[in-house]
Design an enzyme around this catalytic site. Sequence first.
Site, PDB file in Angstrom:
ATOM      1  N   SER A 314     -83.208 -25.631 -27.501  1.00 59.40           N
ATOM      2  CA  SER A 314     -84.469 -26.287 -27.138  1.00 59.40           C
ATOM      3  C   SER A 314     -85.337 -26.602 -28.346  1.00 59.40           C
ATOM      4  O   SER A 314     -86.357 -27.285 -28.220  1.00 59.40           O
ATOM      5  CB  SER A 314     -85.259 -25.395 -26.171  1.00 59.40           C
ATOM      6  OG  SER A 314     -85.557 -24.147 -26.778  1.00 59.40           O
ATOM      7  N   ALA A 343     -81.344 -24.493 -21.779  1.00 58.36           N
ATOM      8  CA  ALA A 343     -80.007 -23.938 -21.518  1.00 58.36           C
ATOM      9  C   ALA A 343     -79.707 -23.894 -20.023  1.00 58.36           C
ATOM     10  O   ALA A 343     -78.614 -24.293 -19.587  1.00 58.36           O
ATOM     11  CB  ALA A 343     -79.899 -22.549 -22.125  1.00 58.36           C
ATOM     12  N   CYS A 403     -79.899  -9.796 -28.334  1.00 60.46           N
ATOM     13  CA  CYS A 403     -80.599  -9.280 -29.510  1.00 60.46           C
ATOM     14  C   CYS A 403     -81.795  -8.443 -29.086  1.00 60.46           C
ATOM     15  O   CYS A 403     -82.691  -8.180 -29.870  1.00 60.46           O
ATOM     16  CB  CYS A 403     -81.028 -10.409 -30.445  1.00 60.46           C
ATOM     17  SG  CYS A 403     -82.144 -11.604 -29.685  1.00 60.46           S
TER      18      CYS A 403
END
Length: 437
Positions: A314, A343, A403
């Site tokens: 994005s 996404a 993450c």
Amino acid sequence: MLRLRACGGTVPASVPAVVWARLARRASSTAYGAATVAAASSASFGLEELAAERKGLAKVVLKKGKTQIFRDGSPMVYSGAVDRIIGRPPPKSGDVVLVADGTEKSIGWGLYNSVSVFCVRLMQLEEEARRDPTCALNMERLLEARISSAVDLRRSLGLPSANTNAYRLINSEGDRLSGLIVDIFADVAVIASSAAWVEKYREEIQILVSKVNGINHIRWRPSADILKEEGLDISEQMEHASSCSTVKVMENGIVYLVSLEGQKTGFYADQRENRHFISLLSKDQRVLDICCYSGGFALHAAKGGADNVIGIDSSGSALDLANENIILNELNPGRISFVKGDATAFMKGAISKNELWDLVILDPPKLAPRKKVLQSASGMYRSLNALAMQVVKPGGLLMTCSCSGAMTQSGMFLKTIQVTRRKSDLHILDIIAIREN
């Protein structure tokens, strides 16, 4: 070759002379301390004996049954594990403190924080201090030893090399320096700070990193939101300036243009081995890289011989870098391309058109920056992975990443993937779950 320069070497231009003077004074003032440490070593003294030489050293006593997790290596002592603090006046944030079990027997030492949910970052355990007390209760010496060890470890792994000059030098808890990350990009070291103690020892850290062979520039990247929870408001502070905003690096023979103002340190150096792994799986495959950032996985797939690669992100600025990276690596733009978009929307559109890929990589940004949003983040990970599983060909491979340390440390990430896979009824789908820092 990666090594530390001799202590008497030329002072790097990026390090203020006053800092060198301060360290020199500290070295002089610790001469007596070094002699005391040597004597303690010969007598196998522990932290209690060494602490007796220092006035006003507080002791953080843990609750019964809360000790083993820290003896096993967890460096962050959360406030709920603390029974009481012995010492008057009480310790201030940044002070060195002893950490003890319920019987008040020391298990290690660390740095105190009166504000953070992690009230102590353990730096050294009792057993290690007994074996080698040269760094005991001395943060400057410990920093020098740990950074030197990290340099030696990377050198033993062949980093840097002729085809890789982008890598992670300090990996927080992985190098026993919780809250500190150092990524190397050619001759630039990007230092990411996410703990109050890192900010306190900023100048010392910069000096030590500047001694690493080949480093000419240092970029300091504090994590403002996390540091605010650590009791530091750095919104008014200026980031340590660097003469460049982008740098060209090489990883596994692939050239990247890295923005030093991009996400985290500017490039996900901790995914280096995973990107190489993808290149080994990509020959003649159709590959989809979701949340591709500047094209890390996509470029490795293309170099690995993929038939077609699409990257989705994005961020327009990230995709500008990705498209420049196509040119830098002289790749065929007909076989690799990047698309700006959401996404979720892209995958829903692909599902409606029955588009499938042999290999799908899903590496979203940190969706759970802290524990209090774990439940909502779990739902987002579940939704993204459910969609990703539907765009993988039967017999294909999904590499999914997180993450968010809060997700992985709690065990929720793997559980979320397993539950999503069962509900998807895609029993022939291979999944690799990856945790990043």
